[in-house]
Design a protein around this motif. Structure first.
Motif, PDB file in Angstrom:
ATOM      1  N   THR A   1       0.831  -1.203   0.000  1.00 52.36           N
ATOM      2  CA  THR A   1       0.000   0.000   0.000  1.00 52.36           C
ATOM      3  C   THR A   1       0.869   1.257   0.000  1.00 52.36           C
ATOM      4  O   THR A   1       1.814   1.387   0.776  1.00 52.36           O
ATOM      5  CB  THR A   1      -0.916   0.001   1.231  1.00 52.36           C
ATOM      6  OG1 THR A   1      -1.771  -1.150   1.168  1.00 52.36           O
ATOM      7  CG2 THR A   1      -1.783   1.253   1.276  1.00 52.36           C
ATOM      8  N   GLY A   2       0.545   2.162  -0.919  1.00 56.34           N
ATOM      9  CA  GLY A   2       1.280   3.403  -1.028  1.00 56.34           C
ATOM     10  C   GLY A   2       2.548   3.310  -1.854  1.00 56.34           C
ATOM     11  O   GLY A   2       3.213   4.322  -2.076  1.00 56.34           O
ATOM     12  N   ILE A   3       2.894   2.117  -2.321  1.00 56.87           N
ATOM     13  CA  ILE A   3       4.105   1.930  -3.126  1.00 56.87           C
ATOM     14  C   ILE A   3       3.739   1.507  -4.545  1.00 56.87           C
ATOM     15  O   ILE A   3       4.222   2.068  -5.515  1.00 56.87           O
ATOM     16  CB  ILE A   3       5.062   0.908  -2.478  1.00 56.87           C
ATOM     17  CG1 ILE A   3       5.513   1.415  -1.098  1.00 56.87           C
ATOM     18  CG2 ILE A   3       6.261   0.635  -3.379  1.00 56.87           C
ATOM     19  CD1 ILE A   3       6.391   0.453  -0.342  1.00 56.87           C
ATOM     20  N   GLY A   4       2.861   0.498  -4.675  1.00 52.39           N
ATOM     21  CA  GLY A   4       2.414   0.073  -5.989  1.00 52.39           C
ATOM     22  C   GLY A   4       2.762  -1.370  -6.292  1.00 52.39           C
ATOM     23  O   GLY A   4       3.475  -2.044  -5.538  1.00 52.39           O
ATOM     24  N   ALA A   5       2.256  -1.851  -7.428  1.00 54.73           N
ATOM     25  CA  ALA A   5       2.412  -3.256  -7.812  1.00 54.73           C
ATOM     26  C   ALA A   5       3.823  -3.537  -8.297  1.00 54.73           C
ATOM     27  O   ALA A   5       4.449  -2.719  -8.966  1.00 54.73           O
ATOM     28  CB  ALA A   5       1.398  -3.607  -8.904  1.00 54.73           C
TER      29      ALA A   5
END
Length: 285
Positions: free
Chosen positions: A147-151
């Motif tokens: 969460t908050g960083i990305g895939a």
């Protein structure tokens, strides 16, 4: 049983970027790897946006096996511990197509393919039990989105005990029509060239009646999913459909191949509660 910790020496490439990594398998043997991941937005809010390369490099993963010498056809638990660059557990993850982690397992010759979903245990730890069909080398690829960083994706090679079967050659298909589980599936490509977006259309019909199949069921929230690996297993693409709500007979995807070479494509779809997987091999100029 003794757990073998397999520390992933970070590599992940997001979108069209590629990063080099070296990984150590459970036996201590070094394995080189080059991974690439591509996520194509489709407007579905259940699809996490891709992290950029610097964000991906701030995340590391440690893979652990329940047996330091995994045996073929025996249950093996795989754990993935996701941490930040300082070794602190990352504990929040976005749902990406109904799951917090997708795991792809392939044999070195790409003849074996498995798409499974580890359960989140909290404190950055995911676990899943599975079996390997024979001895030999396997690549484990995990997709997840802090969460908050990305895939992003992280990968690791491991070795299963026992004599591996003779490697099956990865040869481009002369026909892009396959029959699997009573379905006749034809893959249409509008053009094939490295670093150029192209459409992949899987057209699905009943193998006996030749009637178009229009009652495909959502699989992980979409009409289907496509995983693509190059011949060496280093270029990895996980592609989602452009029309997720389709029920057939066409399942359409868009992607681009990052380099020339031979790639294996697995399309996964569901009908009558059963998932079927259709493999194709193509050569990209």
């Amino acid at each position: 049983m003794k757990k073998a910790a397999i520390t992933l020496l970070l590599s992940a490439a997001i979108l069209s970027a590629c990063g080099n990594m070296g990984g150590m398998n459970h036996s201590g043997k070094m394995n080189g790897d080059k991974s690439s991941e591509m996520h194509h937005p489709t407007g579905n809010m259940d699809m996490a946006p891709a992290a950029d390369q610097s964000q991906a490099e701030s995340v590391k993963a440690m893979f652990m096996l329940s047996n330091d010498k995994p045996q073929p056809n025996s249950e093996t638990t795989i754990s993935v511990h996701v941490q930040d660059k300082d070794g602190k557990a990352i504990d929040k993850f976005d749902v990406n197509h109904e799951k917090q982690m997708h795991m792809i397992i392939v044999s070195k010759d790409l003849s074996f393919f498995n798409h499974i979903h580890p359960a989140y245990k909290g404190n950055g730890e995911f676990t899943v039990s599975t079996q390997f069909p024979s001895g030999g080398e396997y690549e484990i690829i995990s997709d997840f989105a802090p969460t908050g960083i990305g895939a992003m994706s992280k990968s690791q090679w491991i070795t299963v005990e026992g004599t591996p079967p003779a490697a099956k050659p990865i040869v481009p298909d002369t026909s892009l029509t396959k029959v699997v589980d009573g379905k006749e599936v034809t893959l249409f490509l509008d053009h094939v060239m490295a670093n150029m977006e192209l459409n992949l259309n899987f057209s699905i019909k009943d193998a006996q009646t030749k009637d178009p199949i229009s009652d495909l069921q959502p699989y992980l929230g979409a009409v289907g999913h496509v995983v693509i690996l190059n011949q060496e297993g280093g270029e990895y693409l996980h592609v989602h459909p452009t029309d997720e709500k389709s029920s057939g007979p066409d399942a359409k995807f868009m992607t681009s191949f990052p380099h020339s070479g031979v790639y294996k494509i697995w399309g996964q779809f569901q009908q009558n509660g059963k998932v079927f997987t259709v493999p194709f091999v193509v050569k990209v100029p």
